[in-house]
Write a protein that holds these residues in place. Sequence first.
Motif, PDB file in Angstrom:
ATOM      1  N   PRO A 108     -93.720  52.631 -97.706  1.00  0.00           N
ATOM      2  CA  PRO A 108     -92.637  53.746 -96.868  1.00  0.00           C
ATOM      3  C   PRO A 108     -91.902  53.499 -95.595  1.00  0.00           C
ATOM      4  O   PRO A 108     -90.771  53.790 -95.587  1.00  0.00           O
ATOM      5  CB  PRO A 108     -93.575  55.334 -96.897  1.00  0.00           C
ATOM      6  N   ALA A 109     -92.797  52.912 -94.576  1.00  0.00           N
ATOM      7  CA  ALA A 109     -92.301  52.488 -93.299  1.00  0.00           C
ATOM      8  C   ALA A 109     -91.218  51.871 -94.212  1.00  0.00           C
ATOM      9  O   ALA A 109     -90.090  52.054 -92.998  1.00  0.00           O
ATOM     10  CB  ALA A 109     -93.642  52.217 -92.495  1.00  0.00           C
ATOM     11  N   ALA A 110     -91.449  50.834 -94.564  1.00  0.00           N
ATOM     12  CA  ALA A 110     -90.519  49.407 -94.483  1.00  0.00           C
ATOM     13  C   ALA A 110     -89.210  50.193 -95.171  1.00  0.00           C
ATOM     14  O   ALA A 110     -88.247  49.329 -94.748  1.00  0.00           O
ATOM     15  CB  ALA A 110     -90.465  48.741 -95.039  1.00  0.00           C
ATOM     16  N   LEU A 111     -88.956  51.012 -95.940  1.00  0.00           N
ATOM     17  CA  LEU A 111     -87.938  51.748 -97.025  1.00  0.00           C
ATOM     18  C   LEU A 111     -87.098  52.285 -95.743  1.00  0.00           C
ATOM     19  O   LEU A 111     -85.721  52.529 -95.876  1.00  0.00           O
ATOM     20  CB  LEU A 111     -88.663  52.734 -97.557  1.00  0.00           C
ATOM     21  N   VAL A 112     -87.720  53.370 -94.951  1.00  0.00           N
ATOM     22  CA  VAL A 112     -87.420  54.202 -93.787  1.00  0.00           C
ATOM     23  C   VAL A 112     -86.077  53.627 -93.102  1.00  0.00           C
ATOM     24  O   VAL A 112     -85.612  53.569 -92.443  1.00  0.00           O
ATOM     25  CB  VAL A 112     -88.258  54.966 -92.957  1.00  0.00           C
ATOM     26  N   ALA A 113     -87.392  51.720 -92.015  1.00  0.00           N
ATOM     27  CA  ALA A 113     -86.687  51.022 -91.550  1.00  0.00           C
ATOM     28  C   ALA A 113     -84.832  50.964 -92.012  1.00  0.00           C
ATOM     29  O   ALA A 113     -84.124  50.100 -91.792  1.00  0.00           O
ATOM     30  CB  ALA A 113     -87.373  50.060 -91.255  1.00  0.00           C
ATOM     31  N   LEU A 114     -85.462  50.007 -93.523  1.00  0.00           N
ATOM     32  CA  LEU A 114     -84.241  49.667 -93.965  1.00  0.00           C
ATOM     33  C   LEU A 114     -83.135  50.608 -94.756  1.00  0.00           C
ATOM     34  O   LEU A 114     -81.948  49.975 -94.451  1.00  0.00           O
ATOM     35  CB  LEU A 114     -84.873  49.250 -95.639  1.00  0.00           C
ATOM     36  N   ALA A 115     -83.435  51.874 -94.912  1.00  0.00           N
ATOM     37  CA  ALA A 115     -82.615  52.919 -95.182  1.00  0.00           C
ATOM     38  C   ALA A 115     -81.121  52.766 -93.627  1.00  0.00           C
ATOM     39  O   ALA A 115     -80.491  53.322 -93.644  1.00  0.00           O
ATOM     40  CB  ALA A 115     -83.067  54.628 -95.158  1.00  0.00           C
ATOM     41  N   ARG A 116     -82.225  53.000 -92.132  1.00  0.00           N
ATOM     42  CA  ARG A 116     -81.645  53.087 -91.570  1.00  0.00           C
ATOM     43  C   ARG A 116     -80.771  52.079 -90.813  1.00  0.00           C
ATOM     44  O   ARG A 116     -79.779  51.891 -90.325  1.00  0.00           O
ATOM     45  CB  ARG A 116     -82.437  53.265 -89.970  1.00  0.00           C
ATOM     46  N   ARG A 117     -81.021  51.103 -91.605  1.00  0.00           N
ATOM     47  CA  ARG A 117     -80.226  49.755 -91.060  1.00  0.00           C
ATOM     48  C   ARG A 117     -79.257  49.261 -91.798  1.00  0.00           C
ATOM     49  O   ARG A 117     -78.323  48.982 -91.434  1.00  0.00           O
ATOM     50  CB  ARG A 117     -81.174  48.089 -90.530  1.00  0.00           C
TER      51      ARG A 117
END
Length: 327
Positions: A108-117
Amino acid sequence: MLDVRRLRLLRELAHRGTIAAVAEALSFSPSAVSQQLGVLEREAGLPLLERTGRRVRLTPAGENLVRHAEAVLERLEQADADLAEARGGLSGALRIGAFPTATRTIVPAALVALARRHPGLEPMVCETDPAAVAHALRAGDLDVALVHAYDFVPAEREPGLTTEPLYGEAMYLAEPARGASAAAGAPGAPGPSEAPGAEAGPPPDQGAALRAHAASPWITATPGTLCHTMTVRACQAAGFTPRVRHRMDDFGAVLALVAAGQGVAVVPQLGATVPADPAVRLTRLVMQRRTGLAFRSGAGAHPAVAAFGAALRAAVPPDLAGSRAEA
């Protein structure tokens, strides 16, 4: 000129073993697969398959052609990666395979960062047991996946795939607690990133810890999974075969059954990071689970795969990231 789509079918036959399995995986009929492989044999000018009744195996020429096919398919993945880099701006679907403990704690944390970038990228996560990842990647059902290996179940090399190490986890023996000393927050208990309720201090004699429960009922993952094989082999290395009572893949449910006195189990560190239950005692073992990121060979430079890998590494807790043994 050999057709790359037929080369892919031959490669799948080499890994899956039967025409029926290839047809099911790639959404073809068995007759269509047989027909295309027959065309490939005519293109090659010599037999690639030996048929004995319903069984089919590759000839030496067929096996050699599969090796060339692996190289061709890897170069095509590299070409696709180069084109994606040239287009700039990530967009479209990224199909991700992940096992439950990683999906719950790290993804989940990786997906949040991916969506931001990369807001144009659409990650699509599918729960996939690591034992099924290789076929799913080669068939194109997944673009990237998390896989793991255990000390008693080492990862086998999969042709056509590349795996990069991510992190390592401690393993714990979970058993019903005998006293309040197993409660979370006891003096000397590990920090929040460690398994709550775990005993402090160096790991005990692993064989002795497991043998103490040779007569106990055991809780394992479902047969056919790496987690199930790990528990069985660890117990056998300690000198006994576990008497399995319950089989389930959710470690939260496993720990609930341990707390209910239904048996003992071996769980990984991320599987034990649930609200601490004083009814469960976790004893750290010497063995370890190692997690890696797998993708088709040649696809590592694809911007979407690389971006997800970077986001995933940034999301790994520091105590796990410090152990990057080969998965």
